[in-house]
Scaffold this motif. Structure first.
Motif, PDB file in Angstrom:
ATOM      1  N   VAL A 170     -40.245 -24.673  20.581  1.00  0.00           N
ATOM      2  CA  VAL A 170     -39.451 -24.305  21.526  1.00  0.00           C
ATOM      3  C   VAL A 170     -40.837 -23.223  22.343  1.00  0.00           C
ATOM      4  N   ARG A 171     -41.009 -23.326  24.007  1.00  0.00           N
ATOM      5  CA  ARG A 171     -41.262 -22.225  24.126  1.00  0.00           C
ATOM      6  C   ARG A 171     -40.600 -21.270  24.683  1.00  0.00           C
ATOM      7  N   GLY A 172     -40.707 -19.866  24.063  1.00  0.00           N
ATOM      8  CA  GLY A 172     -39.281 -19.317  24.318  1.00  0.00           C
ATOM      9  C   GLY A 172     -38.698 -18.830  22.825  1.00  0.00           C
ATOM     10  N   MET A 173     -38.077 -18.748  23.619  1.00  0.00           N
ATOM     11  CA  MET A 173     -36.638 -18.104  22.695  1.00  0.00           C
ATOM     12  C   MET A 173     -35.180 -19.497  21.939  1.00  0.00           C
ATOM     13  N   VAL A 174     -34.936 -19.547  20.729  1.00  0.00           N
ATOM     14  CA  VAL A 174     -33.809 -19.685  20.334  1.00  0.00           C
ATOM     15  C   VAL A 174     -32.767 -18.298  19.711  1.00  0.00           C
ATOM     16  N   LEU A 175     -31.595 -18.420  20.941  1.00  0.00           N
ATOM     17  CA  LEU A 175     -30.357 -17.678  20.022  1.00  0.00           C
ATOM     18  C   LEU A 175     -29.671 -18.252  19.322  1.00  0.00           C
ATOM     19  N   LYS A 176     -29.282 -17.539  17.848  1.00  0.00           N
ATOM     20  CA  LYS A 176     -28.051 -18.985  17.448  1.00  0.00           C
ATOM     21  C   LYS A 176     -26.783 -18.236  17.993  1.00  0.00           C
ATOM     22  N   THR A 177     -26.325 -17.715  19.160  1.00  0.00           N
ATOM     23  CA  THR A 177     -25.242 -17.293  19.324  1.00  0.00           C
ATOM     24  C   THR A 177     -25.102 -19.079  20.539  1.00  0.00           C
ATOM     25  N   ASP A 178     -23.597 -18.577  20.752  1.00  0.00           N
ATOM     26  CA  ASP A 178     -23.272 -19.463  22.453  1.00  0.00           C
ATOM     27  C   ASP A 178     -23.309 -19.332  23.285  1.00  0.00           C
ATOM     28  N   ALA A 179     -22.917 -19.028  24.380  1.00  0.00           N
ATOM     29  CA  ALA A 179     -22.824 -18.258  25.633  1.00  0.00           C
ATOM     30  C   ALA A 179     -21.512 -17.659  25.735  1.00  0.00           C
ATOM     31  N   VAL A 180     -21.102 -16.564  26.169  1.00  0.00           N
ATOM     32  CA  VAL A 180     -19.760 -16.089  26.165  1.00  0.00           C
ATOM     33  C   VAL A 180     -19.086 -16.531  27.753  1.00  0.00           C
ATOM     34  N   GLY A 181     -18.238 -16.708  27.914  1.00  0.00           N
ATOM     35  CA  GLY A 181     -17.766 -17.489  29.069  1.00  0.00           C
ATOM     36  C   GLY A 181     -18.175 -18.750  28.943  1.00  0.00           C
ATOM     37  N   THR A 182     -17.689 -19.494  30.418  1.00  0.00           N
ATOM     38  CA  THR A 182     -17.866 -21.108  30.684  1.00  0.00           C
ATOM     39  C   THR A 182     -18.665 -21.332  31.204  1.00  0.00           C
ATOM     40  N   ILE A 183     -19.867 -20.549  31.308  1.00  0.00           N
ATOM     41  CA  ILE A 183     -21.515 -20.416  32.294  1.00  0.00           C
ATOM     42  C   ILE A 183     -22.782 -21.157  30.856  1.00  0.00           C
ATOM     43  N   LYS A 184     -22.234 -22.280  31.022  1.00  0.00           N
ATOM     44  CA  LYS A 184     -23.876 -22.449  29.693  1.00  0.00           C
ATOM     45  C   LYS A 184     -24.940 -23.079  30.168  1.00  0.00           C
ATOM     46  N   ARG A 185     -25.481 -23.175  31.597  1.00  0.00           N
ATOM     47  CA  ARG A 185     -26.330 -23.641  32.308  1.00  0.00           C
ATOM     48  C   ARG A 185     -27.118 -23.258  33.056  1.00  0.00           C
ATOM     49  N   VAL A 186     -28.111 -22.283  32.875  1.00  0.00           N
ATOM     50  CA  VAL A 186     -28.782 -22.006  34.406  1.00  0.00           C
ATOM     51  C   VAL A 186     -30.237 -21.895  34.340  1.00  0.00           C
ATOM     52  N   GLU A 187     -30.429 -22.619  36.018  1.00  0.00           N
ATOM     53  CA  GLU A 187     -32.322 -22.698  35.550  1.00  0.00           C
ATOM     54  C   GLU A 187     -33.106 -21.278  36.598  1.00  0.00           C
ATOM     55  N   LYS A 188     -34.038 -21.571  36.913  1.00  0.00           N
ATOM     56  CA  LYS A 188     -35.156 -20.649  37.536  1.00  0.00           C
ATOM     57  C   LYS A 188     -33.920 -19.341  37.952  1.00  0.00           C
ATOM     58  N   ALA A 189     -33.582 -18.430  36.744  1.00  0.00           N
ATOM     59  CA  ALA A 189     -33.181 -17.119  37.388  1.00  0.00           C
ATOM     60  C   ALA A 189     -33.186 -15.846  36.966  1.00  0.00           C
ATOM     61  N   LYS A 190     -32.886 -14.807  37.194  1.00  0.00           N
ATOM     62  CA  LYS A 190     -33.273 -13.621  37.307  1.00  0.00           C
ATOM     63  C   LYS A 190     -32.308 -13.342  36.577  1.00  0.00           C
ATOM     64  N   VAL A 191     -32.625 -12.277  35.271  1.00  0.00           N
ATOM     65  CA  VAL A 191     -31.649 -11.518  33.789  1.00  0.00           C
ATOM     66  C   VAL A 191     -31.927 -10.553  34.500  1.00  0.00           C
TER      67      VAL A 191
END
Length: 490
Positions: A170-191
């Motif tokens: 994977v280009r990027g990172m894989v975190l072994k945790t789930d997202a907190v909250g209900t939004i599970k997918r975001v694209e082209k976003a600022k962090v």
């Protein structure tokens, strides 16, 4: 062949990675500790070849014992060994494959040929599946100047289930945790990254609030809500769609994050948080406040996916700042995954130490042994015996290889010597067929730098042990322990 190591915490390791084995053993003997230190130095310096260091140093010491029995003085052995290692370094330089220094670090096939032998030594038979994955991950994170390649930028995520053939990069990172909250997918976003957590901050001072009626109580609760909302709204207004928290995420803060459609991730490890900042180009802020545009990072996509029953968050960043890539390993048990991770580690280190290569499959060792033997005949002093023994120590490598593959070691070594004496310096052992072959046809190469440091450290460790004539224990071994300070004798 693998070893089963059970450490002092009863954790089981099934591995043939010498560095892991040596790390987990509790070595008591002072002389053996020196060899352990040599192995650790090799592991930290090169990342591969600890096995060669420890085994070769052991072999040198065993041969030194025979020389001392013959009546040689340790100082003569040390002089002989020092001459030998200097000569070895010279010969090793001559054995480097011509033209190997101008390797294209972005060419996958060339990279694979360099790391094959070091991966195969950990996972024999799996190298054809593992090497392309490791090579791809390394090439993705290789900076413009390959000398600045950072091993830490290739991460490994181990997920139970599936098999090795399900592994991906994977280009990027894989975190072994789930997202907190209900939004599970975001694209082209600022962090926005907040290291101190996303929550209402408790005040530094203690205070008492007198509340006379219910209305005041209601207002008091409302001001807290309004404050949190103001903070979260400020983050949302800055354009950030993803909030990453380094500590706990408060319930009220989460409620407002949901309202403003912000995705919330929690990364509790501060090292992982730093890597996340590296991947996205964000700056970690200490407390929840409105971030500047410069502090925001950028991701192509953050999504929660389910791999083999485990929920993982995949942070992809294809464009700029592509400084971290992750090899996602799949396997049926934890110990298999740990061993695969060590193989990946060795492959990545081989990529870092890439470029100059020498013949593998014990071809280099036999050639060194043959040339050192000749060199010993030219010496006149007593140290010629030490040089001959140093040369003999190299036979341990083909011998071990042959024994592990169930072949007759003595036959193999003698036929290797015969081939090398007739000028075929690239003949090594083919373990599958049990015969001696030219290794350039089989494409088995070792890194010059790994061999160079391993042999140097081993010779240094052996000489250090030989310089010792007495071990003096300053503390009484197993005697009564003195009482802790501040307690009476009785």
């Amino acid at each position: 062949m693998n070893k089963m190591v059970i450490n002092h915490l009863d954790k089981l390791f099934v591995t043939n990675d010498a560095a892991t084995i040596v790390n987990e053993l509790e070595v008591q003997h002072p002389a053996a500790k020196i060899l352990v230190l040599a192995g650790k130095a090799q592991q930290e310096e090169i990342g591969d070849g600890a096995n060669l260091t420890v085994s070769f140093a052991g072999e040198l010491l065993q041969n030194a014992e025979e020389l001392i029995r013959m009546g040689l003085h340790p100082s003569e052995i040390i002089i002989g060994y020092t001459k030998s290692i200097n000569k070895t370094v010279e010969i090793l330089e001559e054995l480097v494959e011509k033209g190997s220094e101008n390797m294209n670090v972005r060419n996958k096939d060339e990279v694979i040929s360099r790391m094959r032998s070091s991966v195969a030594s950990k996972q024999y038979g799996q190298e054809d599946k593992l090497c392309p994955l490791i090579a791809e991950a390394c090439i993705q994170v290789c900076p413009k100047n390959p000398a600045n390649f950072n091993v830490d930028n290739v991460r490994v995520a181990k997920l139970l289930g599936g098999g090795l053939h399900d592994s991906t990069v994977v280009r990027g990172m894989v975190l072994k945790t789930d997202a907190v909250g209900t939004i599970k997918r975001v694209e082209k976003a600022k962090v926005a990254v907040f290291a101190g957590g996303v929550d209402t901050t408790a005040t530094e001072t203690k205070g008492t609030v007198l509340i006379h009626n219910a209305e005041q109580l209601e207002n008091y609760a409302k001001t807290e809500e309004a404050k949190v909302e103001e903070l979260i709204k400020a983050v949302a207004d800055s354009g950030a769609k993803v909030i990453v928290s380094g500590a706990a995420v408060g319930e009220m803060a989460l409620h407002f994050c949901e309202r403003y459609k912000l995705m919330v991730l929690k990364i509790s490890s501060k090292f992982e948080l730093r890597r996340f900042c590296r991947t996205t180009g964000a700056v970690g802020l200490l407390k929840l406040s409105q971030p500047d545009q410069d502090d925001l990072g950028y991701v192509d996509s953050v999504s929660v996916e389910e791999i083999g029953g485990a929920r993982v968050t995949i942070v992809k960043n294809e464009q700029g700042g592509n400084s971290v890539s992750t090899v996602v390993l799949r396997g049926s048990t934890d110990s298999i995954l740990d061993d695969l991770e060590r193989a990946v580690d060795d492959g990545v280190n081989a990529y870092k130490g890439r470029i100059r290569i020498v013949p593998g499959a014990a071809a280099t060792e036999i050639e060194l042994a043959r040339r050192l033997k000749e060199f010993s005949f030219k010496e006149t002093g007593l140290d010629q015996y030490a040089i001959a023994k140093f040369a003999e120590s190299f036979e341990m490598i083909p011998k071990t290889l042959a024994e592990n593959a169930g072949l007759n070691a003595i036959e193999i070594i003698s036929s290797l010597y015969a081939e090398h004496a007739s000028g075929n310096t690239k003949v090594g052992i083919d373990l599958d067929e049990g015969v001696c072959k030219d290794i350039s046809t089989m494409n088995i190469w070792d890194l010059h730098i790994t061999k160079f440091f391993a042999l140097k450290y081993a010779a240094d460790a052996a000489c250090t042990v030989l310089r010792v004539d007495q071990i003096i224990m300053a503390k009484p071994a197993g005697g009564p322990k003195p009482p802790p300070a501040g307690m009476d004798e009785d």
